[in-house]
Design a protein around this motif. Structure first.
Motif, PDB file in Angstrom:
ATOM      1  N   HIS A   1       0.833  -1.185   0.000  1.00 60.70           N
ATOM      2  CA  HIS A   1       0.000   0.000   0.000  1.00 60.70           C
ATOM      3  C   HIS A   1       0.874   1.243   0.000  1.00 60.70           C
ATOM      4  CE1 HIS A   1      -2.891   2.857   1.992  1.00 60.70           C
ATOM      5  NE2 HIS A   1      -3.622   2.335   1.034  1.00 60.70           N
ATOM      6  N   TYR A   2       0.588   2.179  -0.885  1.00 58.48           N
ATOM      7  CA  TYR A   2       1.336   3.441  -0.898  1.00 58.48           C
ATOM      8  C   TYR A   2       0.373   4.595  -0.757  1.00 58.48           C
ATOM      9  CZ  TYR A   2       5.821   1.628  -2.545  1.00 58.48           C
ATOM     10  OH  TYR A   2       7.018   0.994  -2.662  1.00 58.48           O
ATOM     11  N   ARG A   3       0.861   5.670  -0.153  1.00 59.68           N
ATOM     12  CA  ARG A   3       0.082   6.907  -0.192  1.00 59.68           C
ATOM     13  C   ARG A   3       0.428   7.617  -1.480  1.00 59.68           C
ATOM     14  NH1 ARG A   3       1.508   7.617   5.135  1.00 59.68           N
ATOM     15  NH2 ARG A   3      -0.112   6.795   6.475  1.00 59.68           N
TER      16      ARG A   3
ATOM     17  N   SER B   1      -4.688   7.120  -1.539  1.00 60.72           N
ATOM     18  CA  SER B   1      -3.709   6.041  -1.470  1.00 60.72           C
ATOM     19  C   SER B   1      -4.100   4.979  -2.475  1.00 60.72           C
ATOM     20  CB  SER B   1      -3.698   5.445  -0.075  1.00 60.72           C
ATOM     21  OG  SER B   1      -4.995   5.021   0.249  1.00 60.72           O
ATOM     22  N   PHE B   2      -3.156   4.111  -2.761  1.00 59.35           N
ATOM     23  CA  PHE B   2      -3.492   3.039  -3.683  1.00 59.35           C
ATOM     24  C   PHE B   2      -2.686   1.790  -3.357  1.00 59.35           C
ATOM     25  CE2 PHE B   2       0.382   4.440  -5.452  1.00 59.35           C
ATOM     26  CZ  PHE B   2       0.839   3.471  -6.312  1.00 59.35           C
TER      27      PHE B   2
ATOM     28  N   GLY C   1       4.009   0.768 -13.910  1.00 62.74           N
ATOM     29  CA  GLY C   1       3.085   1.041 -12.824  1.00 62.74           C
ATOM     30  C   GLY C   1       2.189  -0.130 -12.494  1.00 62.74           C
ATOM     31  N   ALA C   2       2.426  -1.280 -13.127  1.00 64.51           N
ATOM     32  CA  ALA C   2       1.593  -2.439 -12.826  1.00 64.51           C
ATOM     33  C   ALA C   2       2.028  -3.112 -11.535  1.00 64.51           C
ATOM     34  CB  ALA C   2       1.631  -3.438 -13.976  1.00 64.51           C
ATOM     35  N   GLY C   3       3.197  -2.752 -11.049  1.00 58.36           N
ATOM     36  CA  GLY C   3       3.652  -3.304  -9.784  1.00 58.36           C
ATOM     37  C   GLY C   3       4.847  -4.235  -9.890  1.00 58.36           C
TER      38      GLY C   3
ATOM     39  N   GLN D   1       9.122  -3.562   2.502  1.00 65.39           N
ATOM     40  CA  GLN D   1       8.290  -4.595   3.122  1.00 65.39           C
ATOM     41  C   GLN D   1       6.884  -4.583   2.552  1.00 65.39           C
ATOM     42  OE1 GLN D   1       8.257  -4.106   7.344  1.00 65.39           O
ATOM     43  NE2 GLN D   1      10.069  -5.371   7.587  1.00 65.39           N
ATOM     44  N   PRO D   2       6.258  -5.757   2.488  1.00 62.98           N
ATOM     45  CA  PRO D   2       4.861  -5.772   2.062  1.00 62.98           C
ATOM     46  C   PRO D   2       3.983  -5.201   3.178  1.00 62.98           C
ATOM     47  CG  PRO D   2       5.530  -7.957   2.762  1.00 62.98           C
ATOM     48  CD  PRO D   2       6.755  -7.091   2.824  1.00 62.98           C
ATOM     49  N   THR D   3       2.822  -4.672   2.791  1.00 62.64           N
ATOM     50  CA  THR D   3       1.896  -4.184   3.806  1.00 62.64           C
ATOM     51  C   THR D   3       1.190  -5.365   4.455  1.00 62.64           C
ATOM     52  OG1 THR D   3       1.573  -2.281   2.383  1.00 62.64           O
ATOM     53  CG2 THR D   3       0.081  -2.490   4.237  1.00 62.64           C
ATOM     54  N   THR D   4       0.776  -6.308   3.628  1.00 66.54           N
ATOM     55  CA  THR D   4       0.235  -7.556   4.166  1.00 66.54           C
ATOM     56  C   THR D   4       0.726  -8.714   3.303  1.00 66.54           C
ATOM     57  OG1 THR D   4      -1.726  -7.368   2.793  1.00 66.54           O
ATOM     58  CG2 THR D   4      -1.914  -6.496   5.028  1.00 66.54           C
TER      59      THR D   4
END
Lengths: 285, 433
Positions: free
Chosen positions: B14-16, B51-52, B75-77, B90-93
Motif C-alpha cells: 500500500h502506498y500513499r 492512497s493506492f 506502474g503495474a507493480g 516490506q509488504p503491507t500484508t
C-alpha cells in the motif's frame, strides 16, 4: 563446477527467509546482523580508508587535528581566558577531554548522515539497515586510537606517567560509542524523513561540546546545576577519560548514574524507533 | 514442497499517493500539520491522503530451476514486487517464503566507491551482495579476468571509463552464484555486448538449475528465456502460466488500454466538446498490433467523438511520443505537415502514418492534444503506452555505440570522407545509412 551447487542441495539446507510485514516493537533480528558481519567490517574499513585517501599526511591527520585544536584552545582559553583546569597542566587536561569529544562529534555527524548518505544503496540492496549507523560509529574509533597515541607523546612532554587506571580506557571508549550509536539511531532515522536534521546536526554537535566539560572543569559548573548537568552522558565519558589518563584526577562516580540511565533510555528508544522506521526507509528516502 | 524456491502468498503493498509531495518532509510542515489537527482552525480539515495498492493479493509459486518472466505495463507493480522479494521494502500484508540466497542484477555497480581501487571495490561490492570474503578470494582472479580490467585493478574506479566500471560491476554480480537471481530490465540499459553478456549469464544460470525472475518489456527476451510468466495489471495477477499465453495477454492488455480506457480518463484538460476515445497502433494494412517495430512503417490512429450536432472548424489533432523520462521525443500534428483546414464532426479517426519508425526498442508514452479554432478541446498526458520492439534499423546489424542511444530516437544519415592533404582532394564516398 558451480552448476552443482544449487540443484543438488536439498531445500532444507538452503537459507529460508520469510518476508512479511514487520511486527513487534523490538524485533532486533540479531541473526541477520551476524550474517552480515563482514559488511560491517568492510564498511568500517572503507570509511577509514577513504577518509585518508589522496591526502599527503594520510592517517597523520587523525593526530594533527586534535593536537592543533588543543594548541589553539590552550592559547585562547587558558593563556588568554584564564580558565582553570583543577591544577593540572591545561594542555593535558584539555586534550584528555578533546580525545573522546573528537570521537563523539565525528561518530555523531557520520552516523547521523549514514542513511541519507547511502540512499542509492538503501533503495537497491537489502541488508540490515542497522549496519550503516553501526559501522559509522565504529570507524572513528580508529582515529581515536591514533589521537590517543599523540596523547602519550603529550604526557611524555609534561613528564606524566600513566597509572593502572589507563586500562579502564576501553570501558569509557565503549560508553562513548554507545552514546553516539544511541543518538545516531535517532538522528539517522529522523534524517531520512526530515531533511531539517542536516541543518540541525552541526548546531547540535557544537552546542553539545559547550555543555560538556571539555574546555572547563566540572568544578566550574554551579553546584545547583550539577544534577541536571550530570544527565549529559558525555560528561561521564569526558570525566572517565580524564580519570583514566591523568594521575591524581578525581571523579565523583555517582555523577555517572543519571547519565547511564539516559543512555539506556535513548538507546532502547532509538532501536525501537529505528526498527519501526526501517520498514519505510526505501519508500521515503 | 521441497522443490519450491519462492512462494508468495497474498502479497500486498500500500502506498500513499503523492508520497513525495504530500509527506511532511520538513519538521515545520509536520508540526504545523499537527498543530492544525489539534486546533482544527484555519481550514484544518483532516485531509485524507489518497492512497493506492501498488500490489494486491499477489500469490504464486516458483519452482527451483524455473525461469519466470514478469510482464506488465509501467506502474503495474513489477518493480514493487521485485523490491519486496529482494527485501528492500516490506509488504503491507501477506507473506513470501524464499528458499535460497537472492541477488539481483539491478544492483550492478551499486555501492561502488569512487575513491577505492577496483580490487577494493570487488570486496566491498561482494560484501554488500552478501558474498563471503572467503568466496571472493577464491574467485578473485576469475572475476578480474571476466571484467577485463586487470591492468587497472589497483587504480581508483573514479579514473575508470564508464565501460570499465560497468564491466567490473557486472563481473562481481555474475560470480555471485545465488540460488535465486532477479533481473530487472537490465537489457534496457548498457551497450549491446553488455546486454548479450547479461542474456548469456541468465541462460547459464538457469541451465545450472537456479531460479531466475526476469522483468522486461522486451517480449522476445521473455519468450526466449521463460517457460512461465506472470502478467501484472494494476497490482494484481492478471494472468499466470505458459509464457506464450501470458505474452498474448499482455499484447491484448496493451490493445485494451489503448481502447476502452481512454474514455474513462478524467485527467484531461480542455473544453471537452471533442474527445479522444481511443488510440490504436497499427501496421500499414491497418491491423492493430501490440507493439510497433523499429524501422517498420507504423500507423497511429486516434479516434475522436464530437459533441452531438456540432461542427468544429480549424481543428488540429496532434500526438507526441514521450520517452521514459516524460520528455517529448517528437510531435505529429495535422497542421504542420498539411495546412489544409480540418473540420471534425460526429465520430471518426485520424491516422498518422510514420514510415520507418525511428525509435529504438522500449516503452514510450503518447500524449494527445486536440483543438478547434485555437481552443484546447482535449489534452491528455500519458494517454497510452507505446511499445516498440527493437529491430535492425540501419540494416547493418549494428547498434548505437554504448552510451550514445540518447533518448531512443534514430535518424537516417550517411557519411562521406575526404582528404585535405597537399594533393588535390578527391572525395572518397561511402554509404552508411
Amino acid at each position: 563446477m558451480s552448476a552443482l551447487t544449487a540443484d543438488q542441495r536439498p531445500s532444507s539446507t538452503l537459507p529460508h527467509v520469510r518476508i512479511q510485514p514487520a511486527r513487534g516493537l523490538l524485533d532486533l533480528d540479531l541473526a541477520a546482523l551476524w550474517q552480515y558481519r563482514e559488511l560491517i567490517y568492510i564498511l568500517v574499513w572503507r570509511d577509514v580508508t577513504v577518509r585518508y585517501k589522496q591526502t599527503l599526511l594520510g592517517v597523520a591527520w587523525a593526530m594533527f587535528q586534535p593536537v592543533a585544536t588543543m594548541l589553539i584552545f590552550t592559547v585562547v582559553f587558558s593563556v588568554m581566558g584564564k580558565i582553570p583546569s583543577d591544577g593540572f597542566p591545561y594542555p593535558v587536561f584539555l586534550y584528555a577531554g578533546l580525545l573522546p569529544w573528537f570521537y563523539v562529534s565525528q561518530a555523531l555527524s557520520r552516523g547521523g548522515t549514514s542513511l541519507v548518505g547511502e540512499a542509492p544503496l538503501i533503495s537497491k540492496v537489502y541488508f540490515p539497515r542497522l549496519i550503516l549507523p553501526l559501522s559509522a560509529t565504529i570507524a572513528p574509533l580508529v582515529d581515536l586510537v591514533l589521537a590517543f597515541v599523540a596523547f602519550l607523546g603529550l604526557m611524555a612532554w609534561f613528564g606524566i606517567l600513566p597509572t593502572w587506571r589507563i586500562l579502564s580506557l576501553p570501558l569509557f571508549a565503549a560508553l562513548a560509542a554507545t552514546i553516539t550509536l544511541a543518538a545516531g539511531l535517532w538522528i539517522s532515522a529522523l534524517y531520512v524523513k526530515y531533511r531539517d536534521v542536516g541543518h540541525i546536526l552541526p548546531m547540535l554537535i557544537q552546542l553539545w561540546m559547550f555543555v560538556s566539560p571539555i574546555l572547563y572543569p566540572v568544578s566550574k559548573v554551579p553546584e545547583s546545576w550539577r544534577a541536571l548537568y550530570a544527565m549529559n552522558p558525555v560528561v561521564s565519558v569526558v570525566e572517565g577519560f580524564r580519570w583514566a589518563l591523568i594521575p591524581g584526577f578525581e571523579v565523583d562516580f555517582t555523577m555517572f548514574l543519571p547519565s547511564l540511565g539516559v543512555v539506556f533510555v535513548v538507546f532502547v528508544g532509538g532501536l525501537i524507533y529505528f526498527r519501526s522506521m526501517e520498514r519505510t526507509f526505501a519508500d521515503v528516502i | 514442497m521441497s522443490d519450491i524456491a519462492i512462494k508468495a502468498d497474498c502479497l500486498s503493498k500500500h502506498y500513499r499517493l503523492g508520497a513525495a509531495s504530500r509527506q511532511h518532509n520538513t519538521l515545520r510542515d509536520h508540526l504545523m500539520h499537527r498543530l492544525r489537527g489539534l486546533t482544527r482552525w484555519g481550514g484544518g480539515r483532516q485531509e485524507s491522503n489518497p492512497s493506492f495498492w501498488a500490489l494486491k493479493d499477489i500469490s504464486f509459486e516458483v519452482k527451483r530451476g524455473e525461469v519466470l518472466g514478469i510482464v506488465g505495463h509501467n506502474g503495474a507493480g513489477k518493480s514493487t514486487l521485485l523490491k519486496i522479494l529482494s527485501r528492500i521494502t516490506q509488504p503491507t500484508t501477506g507473506t513470501a517464503d524464499i528458499y535460497g540466497r537472492v541477488s539481483s542484477l539491478l544492483e550492478v555497480g551499486t555501492g561502488f566507491h569512487s575513491e577505492l581501487s577496483g580490487r577494493e571495490n570487488i570486496y566491498l561490492n561482494a560484501a554488500m551482495l552478501d558474498m563471503r570474503r572467503e568466496e571472493v578470494r577464491r574467485k578473485f582472479d576469475e572475476i578480474v579476468a571476466f571484467s577485463g580490467v586487470e591492468a587497472f585493478i589497483d587504480t581508483p574506479v573514479k579514473r575508470y571509463s564508464s565501460g570499465m566500471y560497468v564491466r567490473l560491476a557486472f563481473a562481481v554480480a555474475a560470480h555471485l552464484e545465488p540460488e535465486i537471481l532477479i533481473v530487472d530490465e537490465v537489457l534496457a540499459v548498457g551497450d549491446a555486448s553488455f546486454q548479450q553478456k547479461c542474456l548469456g549469464k541468465m541462460e547459464e544460470v538457469s541451465r545450472s538449475g537456479r531460479t531466475v525472475l526476469i522483468v522486461s518489456h522486451n517480449m522476445t527476451v521473455i519468450e526466449g528465456l521463460c517457460e512461465r510468466a506472470i502478467l501484472l495489471e494494476k497490482g494484481r495477477v492478471a494472468k499466470i502460466g505458459n509464457t506464450h499465453e501470458v505474452v498474448e495477454g499482455y499484447a491484448d492488455a496493451i490493445r485494451g488500454l489503448a481502447g476502452t480506457e481512454i474514455e474513462a480518463r478524467h485527467d484531461r484538460e480542455g473544453l471537452g466538446e471533442i474527445l479522444l476515445t481511443r488510440i490504436e497502433v497499427m501496421d500499414t494494412q491497418r491491423h492493430p498490433v501490440a507493439a510497433a517495430i523499429t524501422g517498420r512503417d507504423v500507423v497511429i490512429r486516434m479516434y475522436y467523438r464530437c459533441a452531438a450536432g456540432k461542427e468544429f472548424l480549424n481543428c488540429r489533432v496532434s500526438i507526441s511520443v514521450n520517452g521514459r523520462k516524460a520528455q517529448d521525443l517528437f510531435v505529429l500534428s495535422t497542421d504542420i505537415v498539411d495546412p489544409k483546414p480540418l473540420t471534425l464532426r460526429g465520430e471518426g479517426y485520424v491516422d498518422f502514418i510514420v514510415p520507418e519508425l525511428p525509435l529504438t526498442g522500449g516503452a514510450y508514452f503518447f500524449q494527445s492534444y486536440i483543438e478547434s479554432n485555437g481552443h484546447a478541446q482535449d489534452w491528455i498526458k500519458n494517454v497510452a503506452p507505446f511499445s516498440v520492439l527493437d529491430a535492425d534499423y540501419y540494416g547493418t546489424g549494428k547498434l548505437c555505440p554504448p552510451g550514445w542511444e540518447a533518448n531512443g530516437v534514430l535518424v537516417r544519415y550517411r557519411w562521406e570522407a575526404g582528404e585535405t592533404g597537399s594533393t588535390a582532394a578527391l572525395p572518397i564516398r561511402a554509404r552508411a545509412s
